[in-house]
Design a protein around this motif. Sequence first.
Motif, PDB file in Angstrom:
ATOM      1  N   VAL A  47      -5.437  -0.065   7.287  1.00  0.00           N
ATOM      2  CA  VAL A  47      -5.070   0.361   5.922  1.00  0.00           C
ATOM      3  C   VAL A  47      -5.423   1.835   5.722  1.00  0.00           C
ATOM      4  CG1 VAL A  47      -5.188  -1.956   4.930  1.00  0.00           C
ATOM      5  CG2 VAL A  47      -7.198  -0.472   4.790  1.00  0.00           C
ATOM      6  N   ALA A  48      -6.453   2.313   6.434  1.00  0.00           N
ATOM      7  CA  ALA A  48      -6.811   3.738   6.339  1.00  0.00           C
ATOM      8  C   ALA A  48      -5.631   4.604   6.772  1.00  0.00           C
ATOM      9  CB  ALA A  48      -8.040   4.031   7.200  1.00  0.00           C
ATOM     10  N   ALA A  49      -4.916   4.132   7.781  1.00  0.00           N
ATOM     11  CA  ALA A  49      -3.767   4.895   8.278  1.00  0.00           C
ATOM     12  C   ALA A  49      -2.630   4.962   7.258  1.00  0.00           C
ATOM     13  CB  ALA A  49      -3.272   4.282   9.588  1.00  0.00           C
ATOM     14  N   HIS A  50      -2.744   4.160   6.181  1.00  0.00           N
ATOM     15  CA  HIS A  50      -1.758   4.213   5.093  1.00  0.00           C
ATOM     16  C   HIS A  50      -2.207   5.211   4.011  1.00  0.00           C
ATOM     17  CE1 HIS A  50      -0.577   0.414   6.926  1.00  0.00           C
ATOM     18  NE2 HIS A  50       0.475   0.345   6.165  1.00  0.00           N
ATOM     19  N   PHE A  62      -3.707  -2.634  -6.858  1.00  0.00           N
ATOM     20  CA  PHE A  62      -4.318  -3.948  -6.648  1.00  0.00           C
ATOM     21  C   PHE A  62      -5.562  -3.823  -5.781  1.00  0.00           C
ATOM     22  CE2 PHE A  62      -3.060  -4.804  -2.200  1.00  0.00           C
ATOM     23  CZ  PHE A  62      -2.094  -3.825  -2.019  1.00  0.00           C
ATOM     24  N   ILE A  63      -6.389  -4.867  -5.846  1.00  0.00           N
ATOM     25  CA  ILE A  63      -7.573  -4.960  -4.990  1.00  0.00           C
ATOM     26  C   ILE A  63      -7.286  -6.063  -3.978  1.00  0.00           C
ATOM     27  CG2 ILE A  63     -10.059  -5.444  -4.939  1.00  0.00           C
ATOM     28  CD1 ILE A  63      -9.689  -4.962  -8.178  1.00  0.00           C
ATOM     29  N   TYR A  64      -7.408  -5.750  -2.735  1.00  0.00           N
ATOM     30  CA  TYR A  64      -7.147  -6.762  -1.699  1.00  0.00           C
ATOM     31  C   TYR A  64      -8.469  -7.142  -1.048  1.00  0.00           C
ATOM     32  CZ  TYR A  64      -4.468  -9.183   1.939  1.00  0.00           C
ATOM     33  OH  TYR A  64      -3.906 -10.148   2.756  1.00  0.00           O
ATOM     34  N   VAL A 105     -10.312   2.184  -8.824  1.00  0.00           N
ATOM     35  CA  VAL A 105      -9.229   2.965  -8.213  1.00  0.00           C
ATOM     36  C   VAL A 105      -7.906   2.644  -8.898  1.00  0.00           C
ATOM     37  CG1 VAL A 105      -7.853   3.174  -6.096  1.00  0.00           C
ATOM     38  CG2 VAL A 105     -10.346   3.101  -5.962  1.00  0.00           C
ATOM     39  N   ARG A 106      -7.115   3.656  -9.200  1.00  0.00           N
ATOM     40  CA  ARG A 106      -5.736   3.408  -9.649  1.00  0.00           C
ATOM     41  C   ARG A 106      -4.854   3.502  -8.418  1.00  0.00           C
ATOM     42  NH1 ARG A 106      -6.321   0.429 -12.245  1.00  0.00           N
ATOM     43  NH2 ARG A 106      -7.252   0.392 -14.276  1.00  0.00           N
ATOM     44  N   GLY A 107      -4.392   2.369  -7.953  1.00  0.00           N
ATOM     45  CA  GLY A 107      -3.663   2.330  -6.689  1.00  0.00           C
ATOM     46  C   GLY A 107      -4.260   1.222  -5.842  1.00  0.00           C
ATOM     47  N   ILE A 158       0.855  -1.198   0.000  1.00  0.00           N
ATOM     48  CA  ILE A 158       0.000   0.000   0.000  1.00  0.00           C
ATOM     49  C   ILE A 158       0.892   1.250   0.000  1.00  0.00           C
ATOM     50  CG2 ILE A 158      -1.800   1.294   1.203  1.00  0.00           C
ATOM     51  CD1 ILE A 158      -2.743  -1.341   2.448  1.00  0.00           C
ATOM     52  N   GLU A 159       1.916   1.198   0.820  1.00  0.00           N
ATOM     53  CA  GLU A 159       2.808   2.356   0.950  1.00  0.00           C
ATOM     54  C   GLU A 159       3.501   2.676  -0.377  1.00  0.00           C
ATOM     55  OE1 GLU A 159       6.857   3.837   1.390  1.00  0.00           O
ATOM     56  OE2 GLU A 159       6.447   1.692   1.364  1.00  0.00           O
ATOM     57  N   ARG A 160       3.765   1.630  -1.180  1.00  0.00           N
ATOM     58  CA  ARG A 160       4.395   1.852  -2.496  1.00  0.00           C
ATOM     59  C   ARG A 160       3.362   2.229  -3.556  1.00  0.00           C
ATOM     60  NH1 ARG A 160       6.980  -2.831  -0.858  1.00  0.00           N
ATOM     61  NH2 ARG A 160       5.516  -4.022  -2.119  1.00  0.00           N
ATOM     62  N   ASN A 161       2.089   2.303  -3.132  1.00  0.00           N
ATOM     63  CA  ASN A 161       1.006   2.680  -4.047  1.00  0.00           C
ATOM     64  C   ASN A 161       0.857   1.703  -5.210  1.00  0.00           C
ATOM     65  OD1 ASN A 161      -1.154   4.450  -4.464  1.00  0.00           O
ATOM     66  ND2 ASN A 161      -0.058   5.521  -6.089  1.00  0.00           N
TER      67      ASN A 161
END
Lengths: 389, 300
Positions: free
Chosen positions: B173-176, B120-122, B202-204, B114-117
């Motif tokens: 994940v919101a905190a990311h 993907f869909i998790y 979403v792109r990201g 997530i941090e690397r943006n």
Amino acid sequence: MNIIEAIGGRELFTQGDVACAYGALLGGCTFFAGYPITPATEVAEAMSRLLPKIRGVTVQMEDEIASISAVIGASWAGRRAMTATSGPGFSLMMEGIGYACMTETPCVIVNVQRSGPSTGQPTEPAQGDMMQARWGSHGDNELIVLAPNSVQECVDLTRLAFELADRFRNPVFVMTDGEVGHMREKIVLPAAEEIDIRPRPAPSTPPGEFVPFKAVKGKVPEMASFGTGYHTYVTGLTHKESGLPTTDNAEEHTGLIRRICEKITDATDELTRVEMDQDDGATVGIVSYGISSRSAAGAVRLLRAEGMKVSHLRLVTVYPFPERVIRDFAAPLSRVLVPELNLGQICHTVREALDGAAAVEKVSKIGGEIITPDEIVEAVLSSGEPVKV
Amino acid sequence: MAMKLKDVSREEHLSLGNLACAGCPEMLGFRHTLKVLGKNTIVINATGCLAVVMQMGVPKVPHFHVLFENAPAVISGIDDALKAMGKREDMNLLVVAGDGGTADIGLSSLSGAIERNQDFIYLCYDNESYMNTGGQRSGTTSFGARTSTTPIGSVTKGEDRPPELKKDMVEIVAAHHIPYAASASIGYPLDLMEKVQKAAAVRGPSYIHCHSPCPTGWGIDTRDIVKVAKLAVTTGCIVLYEMVDGVRKVTKKVSKRKPIGEYLKYQSRFKHVIGDEEAIAEIQRGVDENFEAMMAKMSA
């Protein structure tokens, strides 16, 4: 509640995984950290039921890296500590195991081996982690590796593993497999009054004079657990006898690493446990360990019933490798067969030990079923032709 | 625009027949998710129930069962490699993982991706324990629940982590600063599918945490699975919401919450608290506190 009350009796019919948990309690284990993995999960489940009854702690960690790490932490906090896993988890633990060797942290790791590589056949037995047990972590180190072949031995060897871990200040592995781990047999435990568990002894010198990594008995230093009044500095960096890091001194590094290896290898004879079944006049022998040793014993019975002479050596301690015993065993032999549930691991170590004194043949089987006595008989009768089982 | 039943594709991307337990909600949600994402999807599956039940009825799209802890890292490689080759457009990368693979062993891998943006869909199926290995606790196990490593006995009484300390994956994940995150439930398939649709746009990175009661592990009659999933929402145990660019909105409003006992009584993992008013009150207190705290975070 005493340990036998917690377990619920002295004579039980149970499986190998649960028996490892019983053996741990008998060995003084009061801390277990683990992570679910087939076919080792039952060890954690049994510890979850047992340890709370004797004021012990079972913690389910977030993965196997965390499990071995919590065990290391608990050991330094003064508890006898264990984790249990199988192949994939064992792989994740390797860095922590090396750290435990370097910091001389007593701990016990049960590996209920399953069929790999990777996720493989989670519910099926294998003996494919034997080389990893010895060589899986980077750098030079020595491990004590025990291989039970019965449910009773899961009790006895796990119990013994705690004694050895403390005595040598080293990780000790109990290498079972999915078959031994899940099969059920009768076990007999000692009477409550025969169980004598004492806390890890404090160093023999007072805090002011104590040198944490200075060998006192043989090459093993005494251990001052955290919170006992002794100052300790623990690091996975190369360290001096004081425990403080020293990373650019060849002499210090060589001295430390040779000592932590030699404290185990110097004690090879003392650590060696084997079952030797020699047949006078035999020229063929079998070297076995773990579950395959039961098939090997069956094969020996079948061959002898047919009038053939055959010898059998079962390794209970696989490492430190009992080279001298293997050489003595093989002295009258021209062929040595090594049945294993892998494509050939300990056969290499046997071959290296014999150094050409006898032909070493592997009897390999993978796929999830144990080797049968008939398959070993066939290999023996094939007179040296490699047999694929 | 809320999704309607008539909008749901009739096309199936999951072959018939699998080895999942009868009534497995994970298979239900997986099937619904694939219906939304369509055939231009690569599934990256962390070790868990889904990986072992795929012995006959596999998805018709590429399915990549990786390790337990590394799905988001593997997807990073796929994402970047496809981008480098100019082949990333119109391709959905879907991670499917359980709560163990997400909240416990795979958390750092997810955090890194997530941090690397990464794009993907998790999709996390939360059945609140390790069901593939026979039901051990996880970082999302509910307070009081019996699992095989949190037994009921003279000393231990099921999961002892207080309700307020249960890992809240959506908020983690919101905190990311993730662009899209949502909670969902297999009891509300249209809500789930609509969220999958938004996540795909979403792109990201995007994350959906899907509550998924397990008949085998929780001891629920298979016919009651959907009912129990709905009760988790109508009792306020699970709040269905989504977070778009940091703005949280409830997607399934519950005006009058049912008492938690209604939800617990169908599950043998809570058998020891049935009839124990004090224990149920303790669980209710936790649910109430969590619910109020969640509501306080919602914008409108």
